[in-house]
Design a protein around this motif. Structure first.
Motif, short mmCIF file in Angstrom:
data_model
loop_
_atom_site.label_atom_id
_atom_site.label_comp_id
_atom_site.label_asym_id
_atom_site.label_seq_id
_atom_site.Cartn_x
_atom_site.Cartn_y
_atom_site.Cartn_z
N TYR A 63 -2.29 -38.54 -6.08
CA TYR A 63 -2.47 -39.98 -6.27
C TYR A 63 -2.56 -40.64 -4.90
CZ TYR A 63 -1.06 -39.11 -11.07
OH TYR A 63 -0.98 -38.64 -12.36
N GLN A 64 -3.33 -41.69 -4.80
CA GLN A 64 -3.44 -42.45 -3.56
C GLN A 64 -3.00 -43.88 -3.82
OE1 GLN A 64 -7.25 -42.23 -1.64
NE2 GLN A 64 -6.77 -43.91 -0.28
N SER A 66 -1.82 -47.68 -1.67
CA SER A 66 -1.81 -48.38 -0.39
C SER A 66 -1.09 -49.71 -0.56
CB SER A 66 -3.23 -48.60 0.12
OG SER A 66 -3.93 -49.45 -0.75
#
Length: 76
Positions: A63-64, A66
């Motif tokens: 998973y990314q 930010s």
């Protein structure tokens, strides 16, 4: 995720890790869009907004995520 950011002006699915802190959607300082998250009443530098991912992530998947963070005393 439910309410992954503050861009809709809703902080209802966000928590803090300190009972003194208050989190709300704010129009004071925004990165993009009309709203940002604002925490007041922090008693320590580690007090932060939290969003539970329990039951949302699957094992063995990448998973990314930010975040854009601005501290009150920041010059930007």
């Amino acid at each position: 995720m439910l309410n992954p950011d503050f861009e809709q002006g809703n902080a209802s699915n966000w928590l803090t890790n300190d009972s003194v802190s208050i989190i709300e959607a704010s129009t004071e300082k925004v990165h993009s869009g009309a709203y940002s998250g604002k925490i007041t009443g922090r008693t320590d530098s580690w007090n932060a907004p939290l969003h539970s991912l329990v039951g949302l992530l699957e094992q063995n998947k990448a998973y990314q995520m930010s975040a854009w963070v601005k501290l009150v005393n920041s010059s930007d």
